[in-house]
Design a protein around this motif. Structure first.
Motif, PDB file in Angstrom:
ATOM      1  N   ARG A  50      47.898  63.556  57.863  1.00 40.27           N
ATOM      2  CA  ARG A  50      46.718  63.242  57.043  1.00 40.27           C
ATOM      3  C   ARG A  50      46.904  61.901  56.341  1.00 40.27           C
ATOM      4  O   ARG A  50      45.956  61.139  56.177  1.00 40.27           O
ATOM      5  N   MET A  51      48.140  61.615  55.920  1.00 36.95           N
ATOM      6  CA  MET A  51      48.406  60.316  55.297  1.00 36.95           C
ATOM      7  C   MET A  51      48.193  59.198  56.308  1.00 36.95           C
ATOM      8  O   MET A  51      47.657  58.130  55.973  1.00 36.95           O
TER       9      MET A  51
ATOM     10  N   TYR B  79      45.677  55.786  56.182  1.00 35.68           N
ATOM     11  CA  TYR B  79      45.891  54.385  56.549  1.00 35.68           C
ATOM     12  C   TYR B  79      44.912  53.946  57.634  1.00 35.68           C
ATOM     13  O   TYR B  79      44.419  52.808  57.626  1.00 35.68           O
ATOM     14  N   LEU B  80      44.639  54.836  58.559  1.00 37.27           N
ATOM     15  CA  LEU B  80      43.753  54.489  59.669  1.00 37.27           C
ATOM     16  C   LEU B  80      42.339  54.174  59.182  1.00 37.27           C
ATOM     17  O   LEU B  80      41.712  53.204  59.630  1.00 37.27           O
TER      18      LEU B  80
ATOM     19  N   ALA C 224      47.411  58.761  70.197  1.00 38.90           N
ATOM     20  CA  ALA C 224      48.357  59.879  70.244  1.00 38.90           C
ATOM     21  C   ALA C 224      48.234  60.748  68.997  1.00 38.90           C
ATOM     22  O   ALA C 224      48.245  61.985  69.078  1.00 38.90           O
ATOM     23  N   LEU C 225      48.147  60.127  67.822  1.00 33.02           N
ATOM     24  CA  LEU C 225      47.969  60.887  66.584  1.00 33.02           C
ATOM     25  C   LEU C 225      46.660  61.668  66.621  1.00 33.02           C
ATOM     26  O   LEU C 225      46.620  62.876  66.320  1.00 33.02           O
TER      27      LEU C 225
ATOM     28  N   ALA D  48      54.400  60.015  61.255  1.00 32.44           N
ATOM     29  CA  ALA D  48      53.328  60.735  61.953  1.00 32.44           C
ATOM     30  C   ALA D  48      52.763  59.906  63.103  1.00 32.44           C
ATOM     31  O   ALA D  48      52.529  60.425  64.201  1.00 32.44           O
ATOM     32  N   PHE D  49      52.532  58.628  62.876  1.00 28.35           N
ATOM     33  CA  PHE D  49      52.013  57.768  63.947  1.00 28.35           C
ATOM     34  C   PHE D  49      52.938  57.795  65.173  1.00 28.35           C
ATOM     35  O   PHE D  49      52.468  57.752  66.317  1.00 28.35           O
ATOM     36  N   LEU D  50      54.252  57.889  64.939  1.00 26.42           N
ATOM     37  CA  LEU D  50      55.211  57.904  66.049  1.00 26.42           C
ATOM     38  C   LEU D  50      55.451  59.301  66.600  1.00 26.42           C
ATOM     39  O   LEU D  50      56.271  59.486  67.498  1.00 26.42           O
TER      40      LEU D  50
END
Length: 755
Positions: free
Chosen positions: A546-547, A551-552, A569-570, A607-609
């Motif tokens: 969610r964080m 940012y997105l 992917a996220l 999370a992005f990764l």
């Protein structure tokens, strides 16, 4: 030097064999007089011709666990008559001094424990002046048996003879005991050696046992038994947070992990902390010990009971805090049955009361430096110096997470042990008990308190017990960097780098990636990380995915936002409803507080990764990100940019996140994670160098929980050194929120001095 003197010795000089040492030294030199505990000090009265020989040896030859911080020598009045010879006199009351911490079982006692000819053979409570319980059994100073929980165990004739024999290493050892007169183990209706055998049988059969330790109960099981570990995790409601492993000596620790010289010194020290070490491939440990991590927390036996468990079972053991997730370690026998009974298959208890709750300390030895992650048993409540005098006693109340409190008086900071996160009634009660211990030990009722700015913290609400004019509010990140500065004795202006999850800023917003122009009494904000919304507030702390969406869809704008295609992917892992709700709430700025948080940036990157979408424990996403980065190449940083805005230098992480997401399409995740760490380190060094030039400072102090990341910290320290700056990080005081109360105390003392 006169032939009759009084010597007042301050420091950690009680509970460490100091009076027996003085007795031996004075007797050797043919001096008359006596020595006694007086409050928290040791007072020596001497008469004779070799006092000049006595004084230098008083400090140079002191017992290894003693720490002398002050010696005052005055003439002895003629009315004070001294008998011939030297004796240990009865203790007297007085102002509190330094409370001795608990000490791990010494080698001499271990030899006795396993010597069939010794009368304490296999006795789980043997100790001497060099080891054993101290703070956990102490009710008040002076440190005498009558002031401890051992007062209910009268000495037998044999123990009394040792206690009174100057040649014996148990001469005035207050916790002295033996099977005939001391505490006994219990298991249901079984006592003594049979109780130990019953508990070991359960552990050998794959069971879980609650063991009453020094400062609280511990939950124990076979470290190689995946089924037992998963049952333990379910019972504690602790699905993934690493579990500590008890190893049989340094050789046993090396079978589980990589142990260098510094780590071996930590493991075998009298403090005997849990040490975070690289896990050895093929180690005989279940995967569930520390899932997904390259490190494992290892420690050695701290009590005779731990030694006996290892000897009987001949295997590494999980030994973790006896509590449920979020609660304090259980120290009360009745609570153990109600709280731990449903988790375990039996309770190995004993009849020595625990008067002060102490969890195990946690340390790290990595990248050439040693640091404390959790300061508790073995270290607390040992005092640390403050850079300024303390005009009046101050109780610093800490923050909310990894809570500690600190009593500042007489130029020293007495740091209480880790009590946990102040999120429930049980932990808040433990905090009040710990604060009460500090005040009772030191016979102090401070009229001043220091506290965090956040009004919602339970510690801040506790501050309302003081009149408003007697409360000193300290900004969270100022306290972080002040703690490091105070530990290293910095008194001049310095640059403070505070990287953590969240703290309330002076402008009413959440901070967490800060560069400060600081002194102990005040600071100016010089730089920060760019802000991003936290969708759902604390929900974004618990859920890094969610964080990342924050940012997105809402990162502070200095250019183009993150393209959705890079986050495919996220987004494929996020429910459509959550995605649409987050996007809408960010657009409406509804329940989305913004934060300049370094901790939340690390969460989002994790999370992005694809490393961690949900935190099952505080900091899990960042821990997994560091684990992924370890050992990977970071020869090139990711993109990054600094901007000037409203008089501050601001790091824009959007180019960094975009470059990371592009790189992840054709590079190993670990390599991207390593480059991210290098990037953040370069950003921090760049802003710090600007701040140092503007402030005319040469010292940079690091603070905040993000600096528990040893990879990042090593890079930042190295980069600052290359920039010609003196870079300091916390060592004896945790850089996470466990050090906040010490920083608050330092700031409060500086302000009270009018500096």
């Amino acid at each position: 030097m006169g032939s009759r003197v009084r010597i007042d010795v301050r420091g950690t000089v009680q509970g460490v064999g100091f009076r027996p040492f003085v007795h031996r030294l004075a007797t050797e030199l043919g001096l008359d007089g006596d020595v006694r505990n007086a409050g928290g000090c040791v007072v020596i009265r001497l008469a004779g011709n070799r006092i000049g020989d006595f004084l230098p040896r008083l400090t140079s030859s002191a017992p290894p666990n003693a720490s002398v911080t002050g010696v005052d020598v005055t003439g002895l009045p003629s009315r004070d008559r001294l008998a011939r010879g030297f004796r240990i006199a009865p203790s007297t009351a007085g102002q509190g001094g330094e409370v001795p911490p608990d000490l791990a079982t010494c080698p001499d006692c271990v030899r006795e424990l396993f010597d069939p000819a010794d009368r304490r053979h296999r006795y789980p409570f043997l100790s001497c002046t060099a080891c054993g319980p101290r703070a956990t059994i102490l009710r008040r100073l002076p440190y005498d048996r009558a002031s401890t929980s051992m007062r209910s165990f009268p000495l037998c004739a044999a123990c009394a003879a040792e206690y009174q024999d100057p040649a014996d290493r148990r001469f005035h050892a207050e916790p002295i005991a033996c099977p005939d007169c001391g505490p006994r183990l219990s298991w249901s209706a079984t006592r003594g050696e049979n109780a130990l055998a019953a508990a070991c049988a359960v552990l050998a059969d794959g069971g879980i046992v609650a063991v009453k330790g020094l400062g609280g109960y511990q939950l124990v099981c076979d470290a190689a038994d995946e089924s037992a570990i998963q049952r333990l995790r379910q019972g504690k409601a602790r699905p993934a947070k690493p579990l500590a492993v008890l190893a049989d000596g340094v050789a046993g620790a090396r079978r589980l992990s990589a142990v260098d010289k510094k780590a071996a010194e930590l493991l075998t020290s009298a403090e005997a902390p849990i040490v975070l070490l690289p896990r050895r491939p093929g180690a005989p440990l279940a995967e569930g010990i520390a899932p997904g991590l390259a490190e494992v927390g290892v420690f050695l036996a701290t009590t005779p009971l731990h030694h006996l468990l290892l000897a009987e079972l001949s295997r590494p053991l999980v030994v973790t805090s006896g509590n449920r997730s979020g609660g304090p370690i259980v120290a009360d026998d009745a609570d153990a049955f109600t709280t731990l009974g449903p988790i375990c298959d039996g309770i190995l208890g004993h009849d020595r009361p625990i008067w002060s709750r102490y969890d195990d300390s946690v340390a790290r030895a990595k990248h050439g430096r040693t640091s404390l992650v959790r300061r508790a048993r073995g270290y607390a409540p040992t005092a640390l110096p403050l850079p300024f005098a303390t005009p009046e006693p101050v109780l610093a109340l800490g923050a909310q997470l990894k809570h500690t409190c600190t009593l500042a008086r007489d130029g020293l900071a007495h740091l209480g042990p880790h009590t946990g996160d102040l999120e429930n009634a049980e932990t808040f009660t433990a905090f009040k008990r710990t604060a009460g211990d500090l005040l009772r030990w030191h016979r102090t009722a401070p009229e001043w308190c220091a506290h965090d700015l956040h009004p919602g913290y339970l510690s801040t609400q506790y501050a309302r017990r003081w009149p408003e004019s007697r409360r000193i509010a300290v900004q969270h990140h100022h306290a972080h960097v002040a703690a490091t500065a105070a530990e290293h004795g910095v008194t001049e202006p310095f640059v403070g780098i505070a990287l953590d999850g969240l703290g309330l800023g002076t402008d009413g917003t959440f901070w967490g990636g800060e560069v400060l122009l600081a002194r102990h009494q005040d600071f100016q904000r010089f730089g920060r990380f760019a802000t991003a919304p936290m969708p759902g507030g604390t929900a974004a702390v618990r859920r890094p995915a969610r964080m990342a969406l924050g940012y997105l869809y809402g990162a502070e704008s200095f250019g183009s936002p993150i393209p959705e295609r890079l986050a495919a992917a996220l987004l494929s892992r996020v429910d459509d409803q959550e995605r649409s709700v987050v996007r809408a709430t960010v657009a409406r700025n509804f329940n989305c507080p913004r934060a300049s948080s370094a901790g939340r940036l690390f969460d989002a990157m994790s999370a992005f990764l694809g490393l961690c979408d949900d935190n099952s424990y505080e900091g899990e996403a960042a821990v997994r990100l560091e684990a992924a980065a370890t050992g990977h190449d970071a020869s090139a940083p990711l993109d990054w940019a600094l901007h000037e805005q409203d008089g501050l230098w601001v790091y824009d992480p959007v180019p960094t996140l975009c470059d990371a997401l592009r790189s992840a399409s054709d590079s190993p995740v670990g390599e991207v994670a390593a480059r991210f760490h290098r990037t953040v380190a370069e950003v921090v060094v760049a802003i710090a160098a600007k701040a140092a030039a503007a402030w005319g400072a040469e010292v940079v102090c690091l603070g905040g929980g993000v600096f528990q990341n040893s990879l990042l910290t090593a890079r930042v320290l190295a980069g600052l050194a290359r920039a010609g700056l003196r870079a300091l990080a916390g060592e004896r005081v945790p850089m996470n929120d466990g050090g906040i109360s010490y920083g608050q105390a330092a700031v409060a003392c500086a302000r009270m001095n009018g500096r």
